[in-house]
Design a protein around this motif. Structure first.
Motif: not given
Length: 530
Positions: A397-404, A317-327
């Motif tokens: 494995s069955h691998n999924t890449v999901l981005g928000h 899972y790849i988060p988007g804008t604002g993603a960082n260590l703090a969040n």
């Protein structure tokens, strides 16, 4: 050598942080020794000459681990003692340092006090200064002697704390063996080559590297998750100690505006590390593995819920804008929700990885409209996916890449330019993925999925600029992805056309069909269409 200025300005708290790191290493190495002992205990039924030789080798490894742990514990105790002594010396000079500063007296590195303005001082002032010097000179000299003695002792002990001294170096001093244990492949090496290198090492060589080169191993795609997790837990302790030292130093001074901002960033990163530690210590819904951590810049972290090397279904899972260590805590929670959704969909075993492995845009305008963040992330994401394939045990494995949000843009650039080694691509609330249609993603179009909530504010980007730099909405009718259902989300005010920022973050609500559908895709099933 410790100077008077060093002793005056030192933060004694740093020694407490150092103690903690050494104590954690002591516990880790001791536990590895006990692991070997438990393994030998299970081999009682194994007999014969080979068994005797094998058990003897294992017992030797056990003794070396435990001896190494004892040495680390001794260093921890010595560091604690030195911290107490230097801290006490620091406290002894505190009052005098303030007073000599008030009188504009000079203190040399060895603690000698000099009044360079003595020719201009008369009467009571001169007498007061003579009293100050007489009072504090012996205090300063004694404190400096004690601080330097403690510093010399701890420095000598740390210099002697080598892999050889604590029993973790390769036995026999064989040059070939030693070189194999220290020649770590550079970051960027193909993960399959990294895995071959790792497998070529003996268990003791691997342990030696985990002890001495944790930061390098923890960031290396192709190192198995169990080893990478151990390395990064040590790195997490170091990162936390460094951030705590920064925080204490900033709290102890009068801060400028820039330093106030720095303090907030440091404090926020510490909150993120606390969230990681809580997840690592909590086994539900699955054991967590720390695959990367870095406190530089906005901070990065990669945390797996479930073991990606053994799971049947693995999602990144790849988060988007604002993603960082703090969040990162909020993103870890989303991964846990997706893991549970996949289990509900029938996945026999699942790992969902929170991948904050890139420098994400931190604001919508102008950063989220720029391609540079996706371009900077694409090779890292591609290599990480290759690493999951290289280290997985048994059948693939069955691998999924999901981005928000912007995370979907990262996936699009990686698929388009690098070719992602995965089975499914999923775009959630996407501003565009860098191509005009699914055919441009260098990926089988029947395994590309997308969804967007009716009230998601992300729709505004295409309304305001139909030629948005990231391309059209992948959940649009002309893009060519399989569009799956999600709840409409919270409606916004009339002047935004009913779109809202709240709807942009509600895909992981437990009653939102988007979460159920993400679980189905991760489990290798077909989601409900929009």
């Amino acid at each position: 050598m410790v100077s008077f200025a060093d002793l005056r300005d030192i933060d004694p708290y740093v020694f407490r942080q150092g103690e903690s790191a050494w104590f954690d290493m002591y516990n880790t190495i001791k536990e590895r020794g006990y692991d070997v002992r438990r393994a030998v205990d299970k081999l009682e039924a194994w007999t014969g000459a080979a068994a005797d030789a094998g058990k003897a080798t294992f017992r030797e490894h056990e003794q070396r681990f435990l001896a190494g742990a004892d040495a680390l514990h001794a260093a921890y105790l010595l560091l604690r003692q030195a911290g107490d002594r230097i801290g006490a010396a620091h406290a002894r000079i505190a009052e005098g340092a303030a007073e000599v500063g008030y009188w504009s007296l000079t203190v040399a590195a060895d603690g000698t006090i000099t009044d360079h303005h003595s020719r201009t001082r008369y009467g009571d002032e001169a007498a007061q200064i003579r009293d100050v010097i007489a009072k504090y000179q012996p205090v300063f000299h004694a404190a400096m002697a004690e601080a330097n003695q403690a510093d010399a002792e701890i420095a000598a002990a740390l210099r002697n704390l080598t892999a050889e001294a604590v029993g973790l170096a390769a036995p026999g001093g064989d040059a070939t063996t030693t070189a194999a244990a220290t020649a770590i492949p550079p970051r960027g090496t193909a993960p399959t080559d990294v895995k071959k290198w790792w497998d070529s090492l003996s268990p003791m060589q691997q342990e030696s590297l985990l002890f001495t080169r944790a930061a390098e191993l923890g960031a290396l795609d192709g190192v198995p998750a169990l080893a990478r997790d151990r390395a990064n837990r040590l790195r997490l302790t170091e990162e936390k100690s460094e951030l705590l030292a920064d925080q204490q130093r900033l709290l102890a001074k009068h801060r400028t505006h820039d330093e106030e901002l720095w303090l907030k960033q440091v404090t926020d990163k510490l909150h993120g590390i606390d969230d990681i530690e809580k997840r690592l210590n909590f086994m539900a819904p699955a054991e967590a593995f720390l695959l990367a951590v870095d406190g530089q810049g906005n901070g990065r972290a990669i945390i797996a819920s479930g073991n990606p090397d053994t799971a049947t279904n693995v999602a990144t899972y790849i988060p988007g804008t604002g993603a960082n260590l703090a969040n990162v805590g909020g993103d870890i929670n989303r991964s846990d929700l997706m893991l549970q959704a996949a289990a509900n969909a029938g996945s026999p075993s699942t790992a969902v990885i929170t991948w904050v492995g890139y420098e994400a845009p931190q604001n919508v305008v102008p950063e989220a409209a720029e391609e540079q963040f996706a371009d900077g992330a694409k090779k890292n994401l591609d290599r990480f996916q290759d690493g999951l394939r290289a280290t997985h045990e048994g059948a693939p494995s069955h691998n999924t890449v999901l981005g928000h949000s912007y995370g979907s843009t990262v996936i699009g650039h990686a698929a388009r330019d690098e070719g992602l080694n995965a089975d499914e691509l999923v775009f959630v609330g996407s501003p565009g993925v860098g191509v005009g249609n699914a055919g441009g993603l260098n990926f089988p179009t029947d395994h590309i999925y997308a969804t967007v909530a009716d009230h998601d504010i992300i729709h505004m980007s295409n309304i305001e600029d139909p030629h948005d730099v990231h391309g059209p909405d992948p959940a649009g009718t002309q893009f060519g992805a399989h569009v799956f259902a999600s709840a409409p989300g919270t409606a916004g005010p009339w002047y935004t056309g009913g779109y809202s920022g709240a709807a942009h973050s509600q895909y992981w609500g437990t009653t939102n069909p988007a979460l159920e559908n993400m679980g189905k895709i991760i489990a290798g099933q077909v989601p409900d269409a929009h």
